[in-house]
Design an enzyme around this catalytic site. Structure first.
Site, PDB file in Angstrom:
ATOM      1  N   CYS A  50      18.574  53.297  37.304  1.00  0.00           N
ATOM      2  CA  CYS A  50      18.003  53.458  35.972  1.00  0.00           C
ATOM      3  C   CYS A  50      18.982  52.894  34.947  1.00  0.00           C
ATOM      4  O   CYS A  50      20.164  53.240  34.956  1.00  0.00           O
ATOM      5  CB  CYS A  50      17.762  54.943  35.707  1.00  0.00           C
ATOM      6  SG  CYS A  50      17.255  55.288  34.014  1.00  0.00           S
ATOM      7  N   CYS A  53      20.303  56.069  32.668  1.00  0.00           N
ATOM      8  CA  CYS A  53      21.157  57.169  33.152  1.00  0.00           C
ATOM      9  C   CYS A  53      21.823  56.884  34.481  1.00  0.00           C
ATOM     10  O   CYS A  53      22.531  57.716  35.017  1.00  0.00           O
ATOM     11  CB  CYS A  53      20.357  58.463  33.246  1.00  0.00           C
ATOM     12  SG  CYS A  53      19.244  58.495  34.676  1.00  0.00           S
ATOM     13  N   CYS A  68       3.459  38.976  40.251  1.00  0.00           N
ATOM     14  CA  CYS A  68       2.804  39.542  39.068  1.00  0.00           C
ATOM     15  C   CYS A  68       3.659  39.347  37.823  1.00  0.00           C
ATOM     16  O   CYS A  68       3.218  39.609  36.717  1.00  0.00           O
ATOM     17  CB  CYS A  68       2.462  41.017  39.277  1.00  0.00           C
ATOM     18  SG  CYS A  68       3.868  42.139  39.156  1.00  0.00           S
ATOM     19  N   CYS A  98      11.820  57.610  35.105  1.00  0.00           N
ATOM     20  CA  CYS A  98      12.996  58.118  35.805  1.00  0.00           C
ATOM     21  C   CYS A  98      12.936  59.640  35.769  1.00  0.00           C
ATOM     22  O   CYS A  98      12.843  60.234  34.700  1.00  0.00           O
ATOM     23  CB  CYS A  98      14.259  57.622  35.113  1.00  0.00           C
ATOM     24  SG  CYS A  98      15.760  58.408  35.728  1.00  0.00           S
ATOM     25  N   CYS A 101      15.975  61.264  33.625  1.00  0.00           N
ATOM     26  CA  CYS A 101      16.140  61.193  32.167  1.00  0.00           C
ATOM     27  C   CYS A 101      14.818  60.956  31.427  1.00  0.00           C
ATOM     28  O   CYS A 101      14.808  60.926  30.207  1.00  0.00           O
ATOM     29  CB  CYS A 101      17.168  60.129  31.786  1.00  0.00           C
ATOM     30  SG  CYS A 101      16.602  58.439  32.005  1.00  0.00           S
ATOM     31  N   HIS A 104      10.994  55.396  30.579  1.00  0.00           N
ATOM     32  CA  HIS A 104       9.870  54.634  31.121  1.00  0.00           C
ATOM     33  C   HIS A 104      10.353  53.480  32.002  1.00  0.00           C
ATOM     34  O   HIS A 104      11.262  52.742  31.623  1.00  0.00           O
ATOM     35  CB  HIS A 104       9.054  54.071  29.948  1.00  0.00           C
ATOM     36  CG  HIS A 104       7.931  53.166  30.345  1.00  0.00           C
ATOM     37  ND1 HIS A 104       6.728  53.654  30.813  1.00  0.00           N
ATOM     38  CD2 HIS A 104       7.829  51.822  30.353  1.00  0.00           C
ATOM     39  CE1 HIS A 104       5.925  52.624  31.082  1.00  0.00           C
ATOM     40  NE2 HIS A 104       6.568  51.501  30.813  1.00  0.00           N
ATOM     41  N   HIS A 107       4.686  50.915  35.854  1.00  0.00           N
ATOM     42  CA  HIS A 107       3.518  51.590  36.428  1.00  0.00           C
ATOM     43  C   HIS A 107       3.505  51.382  37.928  1.00  0.00           C
ATOM     44  O   HIS A 107       4.104  50.426  38.429  1.00  0.00           O
ATOM     45  CB  HIS A 107       2.221  51.053  35.816  1.00  0.00           C
ATOM     46  CG  HIS A 107       2.036  51.461  34.387  1.00  0.00           C
ATOM     47  ND1 HIS A 107       2.574  50.729  33.347  1.00  0.00           N
ATOM     48  CD2 HIS A 107       1.417  52.525  33.829  1.00  0.00           C
ATOM     49  CE1 HIS A 107       2.272  51.336  32.200  1.00  0.00           C
ATOM     50  NE2 HIS A 107       1.570  52.426  32.459  1.00  0.00           N
ATOM     51  N   ASP A 111      -2.324  48.781  45.133  1.00  0.00           N
ATOM     52  CA  ASP A 111      -2.818  47.527  45.705  1.00  0.00           C
ATOM     53  C   ASP A 111      -1.697  46.724  46.371  1.00  0.00           C
ATOM     54  O   ASP A 111      -1.765  45.507  46.479  1.00  0.00           O
ATOM     55  CB  ASP A 111      -3.500  46.680  44.622  1.00  0.00           C
ATOM     56  CG  ASP A 111      -2.540  46.328  43.482  1.00  0.00           C
ATOM     57  OD1 ASP A 111      -1.344  46.687  43.558  1.00  0.00           O
ATOM     58  OD2 ASP A 111      -2.986  45.697  42.515  1.00  0.00           O
ATOM     59  N   ARG A 119       2.524  49.388  44.874  1.00  0.00           N
ATOM     60  CA  ARG A 119       3.213  48.335  44.117  1.00  0.00           C
ATOM     61  C   ARG A 119       3.802  48.962  42.864  1.00  0.00           C
ATOM     62  O   ARG A 119       3.091  49.233  41.905  1.00  0.00           O
ATOM     63  CB  ARG A 119       2.233  47.222  43.765  1.00  0.00           C
ATOM     64  CG  ARG A 119       2.822  46.119  42.895  1.00  0.00           C
ATOM     65  CD  ARG A 119       1.892  44.916  42.822  1.00  0.00           C
ATOM     66  NE  ARG A 119       0.598  45.254  42.223  1.00  0.00           N
ATOM     67  CZ  ARG A 119       0.317  45.137  40.912  1.00  0.00           C
ATOM     68  NH1 ARG A 119       1.228  44.699  40.076  1.00  0.00           N
ATOM     69  NH2 ARG A 119      -0.881  45.463  40.454  1.00  0.00           N
ATOM     70  N   CYS A 121       5.528  48.451  39.745  1.00  0.00           N
ATOM     71  CA  CYS A 121       5.703  47.319  38.853  1.00  0.00           C
ATOM     72  C   CYS A 121       6.665  47.775  37.749  1.00  0.00           C
ATOM     73  O   CYS A 121       6.318  48.605  36.927  1.00  0.00           O
ATOM     74  CB  CYS A 121       4.324  46.957  38.304  1.00  0.00           C
ATOM     75  SG  CYS A 121       4.298  45.470  37.345  1.00  0.00           S
TER      76      CYS A 121
HETATM   77 ZN   LIG Z   1      17.173  57.583  34.081  1.00  0.00          ZN
END
Ligand SMILES: [Zn+2]
Length: 134
Positions: A50, A53, A68, A98, A101, A104, A107, A111, A119, A121
């Site tokens: 991450c 953090c 993708c 995560c 923490c 974001h 997603h 598939d 997957r 992403c």
């Molecule tokens: Zn984190």
């Protein structure tokens, strides 16, 4: 109701610690432009942490070329990821955060082309690569 995470920082502290692009993606749930991220076509041996953090999230052998435009993984480190239903933009998607923490990451879609069918992403801005120490 704000969920509590093991690592909690104020948005001002995150802003100081992260680059502008990292902050936009990790803390404001932004998405980097496809094919722009530094880890999109990155296939070295190691692990991905991450970017906020430093929790280990993915192993390089979980990464695959999905075409993708974003780094894609077919699995994640057990317990490292939080899954949240995301109904923004008129779609029902599963957001990945995560678990340590609450930042974001991207997603996850079902598939995937490998055995797991998953997957993940992920934005390059959300992760940091490290070669394995051992
Ligand atoms: Zn984190």
């Amino acid at each position: 109701m704000v969920k509590k995470y093991p690592i909690e920082r104020s948005e001002a502290e995150w802003r100081k610690q992260l680059s502008e692009e990292q902050y936009r993606v990790l803390r404001e749930k932004g998405t980097e432009a496809p094919h722009s991220g530094k880890y999109n076509l990155h296939f070295q041996n190691g692990e991905y942490h991450c970017a906020a953090c430093h929790t280990k999230l993915f192993e390089s052998d979980q990464k695959f070329e999905s075409n993708c435009g974003w780094p894609s993984f077919d699995n994640a480190i057990e317990g490292a990821i939080e899954y949240v239903q995301d109904r923004s933009f008129g779609m029902i998607r599963t957001e990945i955060l995560c678990a340590n923490c609450g930042s974001h990451l991207g997603h996850v879609f079902d598939d995937g082309p490998t055995e797991t069918g998953q997957r993940y992403c992920v934005n390059s801005a959300s992760i940091e690569f490290e070669t394995k120490s051992k």
